[in-house]
Design a protein around this motif. Sequence first.
Motif, PDB file in Angstrom:
ATOM      1  N   GLY A  93      27.616-107.456 -31.093  1.00  0.00           N
ATOM      2  CA  GLY A  93      27.155-108.363 -30.039  1.00  0.00           C
ATOM      3  C   GLY A  93      27.578-109.801 -30.312  1.00  0.00           C
ATOM      4  O   GLY A  93      27.970-110.539 -29.413  1.00  0.00           O
ATOM      5  N   THR A  94      27.501-110.216 -31.588  1.00  0.00           N
ATOM      6  CA  THR A  94      27.861-111.599 -31.932  1.00  0.00           C
ATOM      7  C   THR A  94      29.330-111.844 -31.590  1.00  0.00           C
ATOM      8  O   THR A  94      29.680-112.869 -30.991  1.00  0.00           O
ATOM      9  N   THR A  95      30.198-110.891 -31.936  1.00  0.00           N
ATOM     10  CA  THR A  95      31.632-111.029 -31.623  1.00  0.00           C
ATOM     11  C   THR A  95      31.818-111.168 -30.114  1.00  0.00           C
ATOM     12  O   THR A  95      32.535-112.064 -29.639  1.00  0.00           O
ATOM     13  N   SER A 194      15.695-119.907 -32.777  1.00  0.00           N
ATOM     14  CA  SER A 194      16.373-118.703 -33.277  1.00  0.00           C
ATOM     15  C   SER A 194      17.168-119.155 -34.506  1.00  0.00           C
ATOM     16  O   SER A 194      17.179-120.341 -34.840  1.00  0.00           O
ATOM     17  N   ARG A 195      17.861-118.228 -35.150  1.00  0.00           N
ATOM     18  CA  ARG A 195      18.599-118.592 -36.365  1.00  0.00           C
ATOM     19  C   ARG A 195      19.528-119.778 -36.082  1.00  0.00           C
ATOM     20  O   ARG A 195      20.166-119.822 -35.022  1.00  0.00           O
ATOM     21  N   ASP A 196      19.585-120.714 -37.037  1.00  0.00           N
ATOM     22  CA  ASP A 196      20.280-121.982 -36.761  1.00  0.00           C
ATOM     23  C   ASP A 196      21.542-122.158 -37.599  1.00  0.00           C
ATOM     24  O   ASP A 196      21.898-123.281 -37.963  1.00  0.00           O
ATOM     25  N   MET A 314      12.457-112.742 -37.467  1.00  0.00           N
ATOM     26  CA  MET A 314      12.589-111.460 -38.188  1.00  0.00           C
ATOM     27  C   MET A 314      13.076-110.370 -37.227  1.00  0.00           C
ATOM     28  O   MET A 314      12.831-109.191 -37.459  1.00  0.00           O
ATOM     29  N   ILE A 315      13.796-110.804 -36.176  1.00  0.00           N
ATOM     30  CA  ILE A 315      14.118-109.865 -35.099  1.00  0.00           C
ATOM     31  C   ILE A 315      14.887-108.629 -35.606  1.00  0.00           C
ATOM     32  O   ILE A 315      14.615-107.512 -35.191  1.00  0.00           O
ATOM     33  N   ASP A 316      15.820-108.840 -36.552  1.00  0.00           N
ATOM     34  CA  ASP A 316      16.604-107.698 -37.043  1.00  0.00           C
ATOM     35  C   ASP A 316      15.839-106.876 -38.080  1.00  0.00           C
ATOM     36  O   ASP A 316      16.275-105.790 -38.459  1.00  0.00           O
ATOM     37  N   GLU A 317      14.712-107.427 -38.560  1.00  0.00           N
ATOM     38  CA  GLU A 317      13.944-106.729 -39.606  1.00  0.00           C
ATOM     39  C   GLU A 317      12.737-105.971 -39.052  1.00  0.00           C
ATOM     40  O   GLU A 317      11.990-105.359 -39.813  1.00  0.00           O
ATOM     41  N   HIS A 394      22.601 -99.020 -37.098  1.00  0.00           N
ATOM     42  CA  HIS A 394      22.629 -99.230 -38.547  1.00  0.00           C
ATOM     43  C   HIS A 394      21.260 -99.560 -39.135  1.00  0.00           C
ATOM     44  O   HIS A 394      20.888 -99.029 -40.185  1.00  0.00           O
ATOM     45  N   ARG A 395      20.491-100.429 -38.455  1.00  0.00           N
ATOM     46  CA  ARG A 395      19.219-100.849 -39.064  1.00  0.00           C
ATOM     47  C   ARG A 395      18.163 -99.737 -38.978  1.00  0.00           C
ATOM     48  O   ARG A 395      17.280 -99.639 -39.831  1.00  0.00           O
ATOM     49  N   ILE A 396      18.235 -98.908 -37.948  1.00  0.00           N
ATOM     50  CA  ILE A 396      17.326 -97.749 -37.863  1.00  0.00           C
ATOM     51  C   ILE A 396      17.724 -96.750 -38.955  1.00  0.00           C
ATOM     52  O   ILE A 396      16.866 -96.202 -39.664  1.00  0.00           O
TER      53      ILE A 396
END
Length: 439
Positions: A93-95, A194-196, A314-317, A394-396
Motif C-alpha cells: 500500500g505504501t508503494t 499517524s507515524r511521522d 499501533m495500527i499494524d500491531e 503477513h501480520r496475521i
Amino acid sequence: MEVPKLSKTFRGKVKVRGDKSISHRVIVLSGLSEGNTKIKIYNLSSADDVKRTANILSELGVEIKEAKGCVEVRCKGLYLNSPQSVLYAGNSGTTARIFSAILSAQKFPSVLDGDESLRKRPMGRVVKPLRELGAKIWGKNNGDHLPLIFDGIGKFGGGKNFLLSVPSAQVKTALLFANFWSDEPIKVKEPSPSRDHTERILPIFSVNVKKDEDGFIFCEGKPISPGVFNVPGDISSASFLLALGVLGENSEVEVYDVLLNPTRTGFIQALKSMGGDVEFCVEREEGGEQVGKVVAKSSFLKAKEFKGEIIPLMIDEVPILSFVAVFSDGVFCVRDAKELRVKETDRIHAICHNLRALGIDVEEYEDGFSFEGLGRDAAKKLKNEYYLKSFGDHRIAMSIFVLGCIIDGKIFVDDDIKSVVSVSYPEFFSDVKSLSVKV
Ligand code: S3P
C-alpha cells in the motif's frame, strides 16, 4: 501446514532488519534527490514490499546496487525515465500511495498495478486530492482501485489545504512529496497523529517541513542526498518477538538498535498498560529517529479496552496484540479501528475468524471487536487441534505462528506462510528460532 513446535521458552537478544516504513521513504527520496551523487543505505529492510518500491524506482531509471553491507542508490532527481512496462506494487500500500503522487508529476504516462489484495484497497484517498492538484488519473471505480493510469502533468497546481478524514501516513507522505513538483505549498492536516517518519526524514534530505498557524504541514525545497543513511530496526517486526518474550515461560527477549519513534510504540504502551513486563530505553537519535532497545519478560496480563488516539500508533500491531490478549484476564476490546478493514486483508474479520476458530466468543463491531481472554492458563486450555487462516496477510500469519509456539495444542494454517511473511519480515522464522531455548 502445521505450525512447528519450537520451544515454550524464548531468551536472547536480536537486532531486526531495517524498518519497512522508513526504508520506503529513504529509497524513494534517494532516487528523487538532485545532484547525480550516490547514497549508501545501511540496514535497508529486506521486505518484499520494499523490493517493490526499489524495482519501480529501477524501472524509472534509478540505479540501485547491492554494495558492501549496504545498498547504493544513484540520485536521479525529480524527473525520472519513462518505464517500459506496467509498474507493479505487489502487496504494498505504501508503494502504491507514494508512487501515485510521483507518477502524476512525471512527464510521461504510466500504469501502476498491484496484487489481488492491493487491487481491493482504497486508492481514492490519494487519487482525489491529487486530482484536485491537477493530476490526470484513471482507474476502476473512478480511480478508487488499481490498476491506475497516470498521464504525467509535470507540475502540480498547489496552493491547496487538505484535511484528511482518517489519519494516514501514506496519504500524508504522498501529499508532502507532491510539494517537490509545485511552486505553491500543498498542505495537509490529519484528524489525529499517524507515524511521522516523513516529517523526520525530509530535513535529513535538506527539505524544510513547516507547520502553519492552523496546524497544516507542508514542505519547502528539493531533496538532496545526505550521503549515508542507517535504517533503525523495524519495531513492527520486533513486536512478534516481544510477544514471545511476554507469553513464553521463563522468557526474556531483548530487541536492540530498534526504532522507538513515539508514533510507533503504541504496542509497547498497550502491553505495559496490560501489566506486561516490557521496558524500553531510547539510546540515541539517528536519521531524525529515536533508536534504542526493548526488553520483554514473561508476564501476567490484564485485558483492557483500546480506542482513540492510541489506535494509529499501533495500527499494524493490533493483530498480534489481540492474539496476546487471549492470554489475559478480563475483557479485551479494540474500537475506533475501522482502518483495519482496508489493510492487506480485512484484519477485523481475520482476527475475529481466528479467535472463533480457537473457541473464543468474539463480538465484532464495524470498527473493532471484543472478547474475554482465557487468562494465564490459556496455553493449557488451548490443547486441541485448531485450523486457522492467514488470509494471505503477513501480520496475521506471524500472529498465528506466535500463538502456535505458545499453546499446548496444535495449530494448522492454510497458507504457505513463509512467502506470506516475507512481505514484511523475511527473517521472522530464523529470528524466532534464534530465541527459542531447547529444553
Ligand atoms: C504506513 C502507514 C500505515 C501502515 C502501513 C505503513 C507507512 O498505513 O498501516 O503498514 O509506511 O506510511 P496508512 O497510511 O494506511 O495508515
